[in-house]
Design a protein around this motif. Sequence first.
Motif, PDB file in Angstrom:
ATOM      1  N   SER A   1      27.404  37.951  35.405  1.00 20.95           N
ATOM      2  CA  SER A   1      27.920  38.564  36.592  1.00 20.95           C
ATOM      3  C   SER A   1      29.635  39.037  37.008  1.00 20.95           C
ATOM      4  O   SER A   1      30.575  37.778  36.068  1.00 20.95           O
ATOM      5  N   VAL A   2      29.811  40.378  37.294  1.00 24.70           N
ATOM      6  CA  VAL A   2      31.627  39.714  37.479  1.00 24.70           C
ATOM      7  C   VAL A   2      31.438  40.410  39.100  1.00 24.70           C
ATOM      8  O   VAL A   2      30.536  41.403  39.319  1.00 24.70           O
ATOM      9  N   CYS A   3      32.157  39.456  39.606  1.00 27.75           N
ATOM     10  CA  CYS A   3      33.037  40.310  41.677  1.00 27.75           C
ATOM     11  C   CYS A   3      34.103  39.839  41.355  1.00 27.75           C
ATOM     12  O   CYS A   3      35.041  38.769  40.479  1.00 27.75           O
ATOM     13  N   LYS A   4      34.213  40.761  42.155  1.00 26.94           N
ATOM     14  CA  LYS A   4      35.427  41.675  42.251  1.00 26.94           C
ATOM     15  C   LYS A   4      35.783  41.028  44.245  1.00 26.94           C
ATOM     16  O   LYS A   4      35.381  41.965  44.730  1.00 26.94           O
ATOM     17  N   ASP A   5      37.163  40.814  44.101  1.00 20.50           N
ATOM     18  CA  ASP A   5      37.354  40.916  45.449  1.00 20.50           C
ATOM     19  C   ASP A   5      38.902  40.454  45.471  1.00 20.50           C
ATOM     20  O   ASP A   5      39.917  40.506  44.347  1.00 20.50           O
TER      21      ASP A   5
ATOM     22  N   GLY B   1      41.211  37.428  43.738  1.00 20.62           N
ATOM     23  CA  GLY B   1      40.719  37.634  42.234  1.00 20.62           C
ATOM     24  C   GLY B   1      39.293  38.028  41.257  1.00 20.62           C
ATOM     25  O   GLY B   1      38.351  39.246  42.522  1.00 20.62           O
ATOM     26  N   VAL B   2      39.227  37.548  40.592  1.00 24.07           N
ATOM     27  CA  VAL B   2      37.946  38.489  39.959  1.00 24.07           C
ATOM     28  C   VAL B   2      36.966  37.070  39.684  1.00 24.07           C
ATOM     29  O   VAL B   2      37.637  36.056  38.783  1.00 24.07           O
ATOM     30  N   HIS B   3      35.480  37.145  39.695  1.00 24.91           N
ATOM     31  CA  HIS B   3      34.970  36.024  39.061  1.00 24.91           C
ATOM     32  C   HIS B   3      34.126  36.250  38.237  1.00 24.91           C
ATOM     33  O   HIS B   3      33.582  37.559  38.757  1.00 24.91           O
TER      34      HIS B   3
ATOM     35  N   ILE C   1      34.400  31.263  36.039  1.00 28.54           N
ATOM     36  CA  ILE C   1      35.240  31.539  35.880  1.00 28.54           C
ATOM     37  C   ILE C   1      36.181  32.322  37.113  1.00 28.54           C
ATOM     38  O   ILE C   1      35.890  33.251  37.005  1.00 28.54           O
ATOM     39  N   PHE C   2      36.791  31.788  38.314  1.00 19.00           N
ATOM     40  CA  PHE C   2      38.202  32.559  39.207  1.00 19.00           C
ATOM     41  C   PHE C   2      39.278  32.579  38.174  1.00 19.00           C
ATOM     42  O   PHE C   2      40.044  31.893  38.129  1.00 19.00           O
TER      43      PHE C   2
END
Length: 721
Positions: A292-296, A299-301, A406-407
């Motif tokens: 998964s790729v999560c952006k906020d 930053g980005v996870h 990884i964040f």
Amino acid sequence: MAVVFAVNGERFELRDGDDPGATLLEFLRSRARFTGPKLGCGEGGCGACVVLLSTYDAAADEVSHAAAASCLTLAHGLHHRAVTTTEGLGNSRDGLHAVHERLAGFHASQCGFCTPGMCMSLAAALAGAEGKGTAPPPREGFSRLTSAEAERAVVGNLCRCTGYRPIADACKSFAADVDLEDLGLNSFWKKGDAHVSKLPPYKEGGIGAFPEFLKAEIRASLRIDSSASDMAMPGSESSWNRPRSVEEYYKLIASDGSGTKVVAANTSSGVYREAELYDRYIDLRDITELNSVCKDTNGVHIGAATSISRVIEILRQEGDDCKDVVFDKIADHMEKVASHFVRNMASLGGNLVMAQRDEFPSDIATILLAAGSSVCIQVSSEKSNVTLDEFLEMPPCDNETLLLSIFIPHCTPDSVSSNARTVNMAGDKTETSLLFETYRAAPRPLGNAVSYLNSAFFAQVSSDGTSGSLILEDLRLAFGAYGTRHAIRAREVEKCLVGKPVSASLLLEACKILKKTIVPKEGTTHSAYRLSLAVAFLFSFIYPATKGNVKPARAVRLNGDVASDTNGNPNCPHSVNIDVSLKETNCVKSGLYSNDHVLESCKQIVEISKDYLPVGVPTKKVGAELQASGEAIYVDDIPSPEDCLYAAFIYSTKPLAHVNSIELDPSLDQLKAVAVITVKDIPKGGGNVGANTIFGPESLFGDPLTQCAGGPLGIVVWLLH
């Protein structure tokens, strides 16, 4: 559970009885009998084994392509993938591909051993360029690649005899922006008569066609009830397992932890040779959370199983969207790690775990440490978030510890808005600038070589309104690969520099502290050189601040036009390996070789030598196209006969040592040793003579005293099934 995939459009299937540790290269050469991919280094470092891997996304009805090192890729990990070797591009019977013909016509093949890998790296770049939906349609006969991209397609493919100029010319002949007159001698035209119509025709869409039968199987598998997991449940005999969730992974680990290897791409085997055979493999790539790729806004996870190439794409996009130059610089540096056909498969999490567990000198761990990254890990049922430096300091990870994500935090003026504008005691407003640079020194600057030292620095700099001096408000100095267990933060140096006006004397003091901090462990080669690099990199980063001319960090792509170095300083003496564009560092730059007077001289030589035709004419080498298409047969391509015996020398590890006995390691039992031949087995009347030289005869086997370390002691003969 069967593993189904395609090779050059042909369906293949693997089951539990097949060796789970067999690589794709072994499968291609021994079972599928496609001998185009060659076994060179066996470490993913030479490119002779490169193939094209294609993946079908049924939901989007799209096919993606990537080059991969088949010597590292495990065949069991290719479920529902399509593999294309150089034989699959074309052949002399059904018609050669333009890639084959152009490499041959530009004299880009001599021995031809590496040529199939060159072809597939270029073919992968061409297939990838076809997916550029926003790019304008190319001219007829050309691709969507630029000259710089075409040249970079074979970065990491080693050639030991041809020379890279003709190889680069063949690659650039596909580029949309190439000037054909700039290309070197070839068999297609004479100087001044270049035209695309004289090149072998190239059309988009002819590379990596995904088989329809495999698409149908993939669609059918998606319709199966999700409860029918591919994971082998506890108690099963499966040798290859694909858990779909973290919970399923821990069930597999709990069932039997011994003799099990956890893999995502298996590229670590190119660095650390397998010391044992494994009965069971657990493939992490089907775990949704790890992809998964999560952006906020912070930053980005990024999931730990995400490939490094995909991470580069994510950082590029996020850097453009959020104006985050740190993301762009991290991506720039990642493009210098390994080769594209390794990055396409290697996972971000795997690289960090190797740095944490195996003391791998990782560039990625160093640059993420300076960027202030953190990681999410799970140990059994307990999940926690720790900083990257805390993760690196932990005891070596075992299978119970799973790296989830990884964040990478944003580093933009907006992200430090609370500190971006400060007020001093006199009431003067000051602005804050962000600085970020990465460095590496290695035998080869653009990947495929472990660094002598790598480093990355982040700084938040403000101006003292009264004195005009610059002050470092926040600082992260990371160093790695200098002979240390893992990348570190130079915290004593940071304490020395933070909060004080930057001056030459302060920088000198920081360099002295750094010399005490960077201490390579005993036995590290070039330790003095590594220490000097650390000091030089720190000096290059901080020195502009002593002059008050620091420029904010800016991003420069490795796309061939602009070189970037420390904080935008064009005169930095240490910038040769720091964000330097491929166009300026690569020895195949056209301007270095294709000067007009040189080409004119070549033309004159051909005209003068007409009395000796065909001498002097750039005639295409006979067999070059067969080498490119993988049809040329080398000795190693000839299959071994049934019940073939193999033999290898047994070497002494010490000089001037008495040989008491020779015993085989129990771990070699699977080799089914037939005999061990030593000096005692030389028949009566024979002699222990390995060679006769001008200095006299040399012994074949050490008897009774070894002459040197590496001297042969005997020969072990075994039967390999």
